[in-house]
Design an enzyme around this catalytic site. Structure first.
Site, PDB file in Angstrom:
ATOM      1  N   ASP A   1       0.845  -1.194   0.000  1.00  0.00           N
ATOM      2  CA  ASP A   1       0.000   0.000   0.000  1.00  0.00           C
ATOM      3  C   ASP A   1       0.880   1.244   0.000  1.00  0.00           C
ATOM      4  OD1 ASP A   1      -2.934   1.092   0.654  1.00  0.00           O
ATOM      5  OD2 ASP A   1      -1.478   2.269   1.785  1.00  0.00           O
TER       6      ASP A   1
ATOM      7  N   LYS B   1      -2.423   6.090  -4.420  1.00  0.00           N
ATOM      8  CA  LYS B   1      -3.466   7.086  -4.118  1.00  0.00           C
ATOM      9  C   LYS B   1      -3.100   8.417  -4.758  1.00  0.00           C
ATOM     10  CE  LYS B   1      -3.458   4.871   0.441  1.00  0.00           C
ATOM     11  NZ  LYS B   1      -2.059   4.614   0.800  1.00  0.00           N
TER      12      LYS B   1
ATOM     13  N   TYR C   1       3.694   9.471  -0.444  1.00  0.00           N
ATOM     14  CA  TYR C   1       4.733   8.808   0.357  1.00  0.00           C
ATOM     15  C   TYR C   1       6.123   8.908  -0.284  1.00  0.00           C
ATOM     16  CZ  TYR C   1       0.570   6.530   2.379  1.00  0.00           C
ATOM     17  OH  TYR C   1      -0.653   6.261   2.931  1.00  0.00           O
TER      18      TYR C   1
ATOM     19  N   HIS D   1      -7.071  10.000  -2.131  1.00  0.00           N
ATOM     20  CA  HIS D   1      -6.426   9.891  -0.820  1.00  0.00           C
ATOM     21  C   HIS D   1      -7.288  10.504   0.296  1.00  0.00           C
ATOM     22  CE1 HIS D   1      -2.118   9.363   0.883  1.00  0.00           C
ATOM     23  NE2 HIS D   1      -2.988   9.228   1.861  1.00  0.00           N
TER      24      HIS D   1
HETATM   25  P1  NDP Z   1       0.642   1.358  11.841  1.00  0.00           P
HETATM   26  O1  NDP Z   1      -0.584   1.313  12.668  1.00  0.00           O
HETATM   27  O2  NDP Z   1       0.846   0.304  10.814  1.00  0.00           O
HETATM   28  O3  NDP Z   1       1.875   1.425  12.836  1.00  0.00           O
HETATM   29  C1  NDP Z   1       3.191   1.578  12.381  1.00  0.00           C
HETATM   30  C2  NDP Z   1       4.085   1.805  13.595  1.00  0.00           C
HETATM   31  O4  NDP Z   1       4.057   0.651  14.425  1.00  0.00           O
HETATM   32  C3  NDP Z   1       5.523   2.055  13.227  1.00  0.00           C
HETATM   33  O5  NDP Z   1       6.027   2.976  14.157  1.00  0.00           O
HETATM   34  C4  NDP Z   1       6.170   0.689  13.397  1.00  0.00           C
HETATM   35  O6  NDP Z   1       7.536   0.829  13.750  1.00  0.00           O
HETATM   36  C5  NDP Z   1       5.374   0.107  14.552  1.00  0.00           C
HETATM   37  N1  NDP Z   1       5.251  -1.350  14.469  1.00  0.00           N
HETATM   38  C6  NDP Z   1       4.887  -2.089  13.397  1.00  0.00           C
HETATM   39  N2  NDP Z   1       4.855  -3.399  13.708  1.00  0.00           N
HETATM   40  C7  NDP Z   1       5.214  -3.501  15.011  1.00  0.00           C
HETATM   41  C8  NDP Z   1       5.407  -4.579  15.884  1.00  0.00           C
HETATM   42  N3  NDP Z   1       5.186  -5.835  15.488  1.00  0.00           N
HETATM   43  N4  NDP Z   1       5.795  -4.317  17.160  1.00  0.00           N
HETATM   44  C9  NDP Z   1       6.003  -3.048  17.577  1.00  0.00           C
HETATM   45  N5  NDP Z   1       5.852  -1.976  16.781  1.00  0.00           N
HETATM   46  C10 NDP Z   1       5.467  -2.187  15.498  1.00  0.00           C
HETATM   47  O7  NDP Z   1       0.707   2.843  11.194  1.00  0.00           O
HETATM   48  P2  NDP Z   1       0.675   3.531   9.780  1.00  0.00           P
HETATM   49  O8  NDP Z   1       0.159   4.885  10.045  1.00  0.00           O
HETATM   50  O9  NDP Z   1       1.942   3.415   9.061  1.00  0.00           O
HETATM   51  O10 NDP Z   1      -0.455   2.748   8.953  1.00  0.00           O
HETATM   52  C11 NDP Z   1      -0.194   1.628   8.122  1.00  0.00           C
HETATM   53  C12 NDP Z   1      -0.353   1.988   6.665  1.00  0.00           C
HETATM   54  O11 NDP Z   1      -1.655   2.533   6.405  1.00  0.00           O
HETATM   55  C13 NDP Z   1       0.575   3.112   6.195  1.00  0.00           C
HETATM   56  O12 NDP Z   1       1.903   2.696   6.086  1.00  0.00           O
HETATM   57  C14 NDP Z   1      -0.097   3.492   4.907  1.00  0.00           C
HETATM   58  O13 NDP Z   1       0.183   2.547   3.901  1.00  0.00           O
HETATM   59  C15 NDP Z   1      -1.568   3.450   5.314  1.00  0.00           C
HETATM   60  N6  NDP Z   1      -2.045   4.778   5.747  1.00  0.00           N
HETATM   61  C16 NDP Z   1      -2.993   5.390   4.951  1.00  0.00           C
HETATM   62  C17 NDP Z   1      -3.488   6.617   5.289  1.00  0.00           C
HETATM   63  C18 NDP Z   1      -4.511   7.237   4.412  1.00  0.00           C
HETATM   64  O14 NDP Z   1      -4.803   8.429   4.585  1.00  0.00           O
HETATM   65  N7  NDP Z   1      -5.088   6.518   3.480  1.00  0.00           N
HETATM   66  C19 NDP Z   1      -3.019   7.358   6.478  1.00  0.00           C
HETATM   67  C20 NDP Z   1      -2.055   6.628   7.264  1.00  0.00           C
HETATM   68  C21 NDP Z   1      -1.621   5.383   6.905  1.00  0.00           C
HETATM   69  P3  NDP Z   1       8.798   0.521  12.784  1.00  0.00           P
HETATM   70  O15 NDP Z   1       8.411   0.886  11.376  1.00  0.00           O
HETATM   71  O16 NDP Z   1       9.846   1.387  13.347  1.00  0.00           O
HETATM   72  O17 NDP Z   1       9.098  -0.946  12.911  1.00  0.00           O
END
Ligand code: NDP
Length: 275
Positions: A48, A78, A53, A111
């Protein structure tokens, strides 16, 4: 029930993977490339991304480096807010294909619902869908009132609505509306950007299965019938997040996590975004 390659049928018959990698905030090219490559090597079949991004190029590069065929991987992107409108979206779509170095996209989303523009944006998405450059149309951050407005002008209902959704924001009303209209929900920030990971109720549930809080939350999403796209740049977490297909939460566990909802957003509210 469910594996890393399980899919959900969209209303036009396209099969969308239920689980994938989110790549928001992976704006360092090498980190993005390595994380996406790691996910593909781990068996993830969906990525995604978004023009916003700034890593569509790395998605394409990691896909080619992985040796997987384009058709094996489901790519979502998006159109960003400043590119919305009919002609602008057509141009943005072209740029996205070029950045990804691909000749089609699996799913393309508006988006955010930019006022006065999102219906025209969606019309352009329908056009590239009609031209067979796109497998499925969709939107993101659309509330019920946005969708109702869209239905009035759309030829084809969006197949997907991607919204913020996690145990502290379970979006019951919007989910029911989307279900009635055959729109599949993708959960963004499925882990609450990491901020639901301290939850003691979820930790206690996970412990019974030998699973982490993140794994338990991802499993809750899958069993709630959401598409789930956790983001991580940490190789061990990319693996951990995919290791959720060997256990099943009971109805009681599901209900206990459902009960954690407190309508808490960690991202912007779609009606109050500063466009
Ligand atoms: P998430 O809810 O997926 O959380 C990501 C965070 O959690 C990062 O800091 C990551 O750290 C940490 N993390 C991931 N896995 C673990 C684990 N197993 N244990 C502990 N910590 C963990 O947040 P996002 O906001 O990134 O959402 C996911 C995706 O959704 C985005 O990447 C994007 O593709 C989409 N999105 C879409 C939006 C929209 O407007 N359409 C807005 C926001 C997100 P680290 O990376 O350091 O490991």
């Amino acid at each position: 029930m469910y594996s890393i390659t399980s899919t959900k049928k969209l209303h036009n018959g396209i099969e969308m993977p239920r689980f994938g990698l989110g790549v928001y905030k992976m704006d360092q090219p090498e980190e993005a490339f390595n994380s996406i490559r790691k996910a593909l090597d781990t068996g993830y079949i969906a990525i995604d991304t978004a023009a916003f991004y700034k890593n569509e190029q790395q998605v394409g590069e990691a896909l080619r480096a992985s040796g997987k065929r384009r058709e094996e991987i489901f790519i979502t992107s998006k159109v960003w807010n400043t590119d919305q409108g009919y002609d602008e979206t057509l141009r943005a779509f072209e740029k996205t294909l070029t950045a990804l170095n691909t000749d089609y996209l699996d799913l393309y989303l508006t988006h955010w619902a930019v006022p006065d523009k999102f219906t025209e944006t969606y019309r352009a998405i329908e056009r590239v869908y009609d031209e067979k450059l796109l497998q499925a149309t969709g939107v993101s951050n659309h509330q019920i009132h946005h969708l109702e407005k869209l239905f009035a002008t759309a030829n084809v209902k969006p197949m997907v609505n991607q919204v913020e959704l996690h145990p502290y924001l379970s979006q019951v009303e919007l989910r029911e509306f989307c279900q009635k209209n055959d729109i599949v929900i993708t959960a963004w920030s499925p882990l609450g950007r990491g901020r639901v990971l301290q939850d003691e109720t979820i930790a206690a549930i996970g412990q019974k299965y030998g699973k982490s809080v993140a794994q338990t939350i991802i499993r809750w999403h899958l069993q709630s019938d959401h598409i789930v796209i956790p983001k991580s740049v940490t190789p061990s977490r990319i693996e951990e997040n995919a290791n959720v297909f060997d256990f099943e939460l009971t109805a009681e566990d599901m209900a206990a996590i459902d009960a954690l909802n407190r309508n808490e957003r960690f991202g912007s509210h779609p009606d109050h975004f500063s466009f």
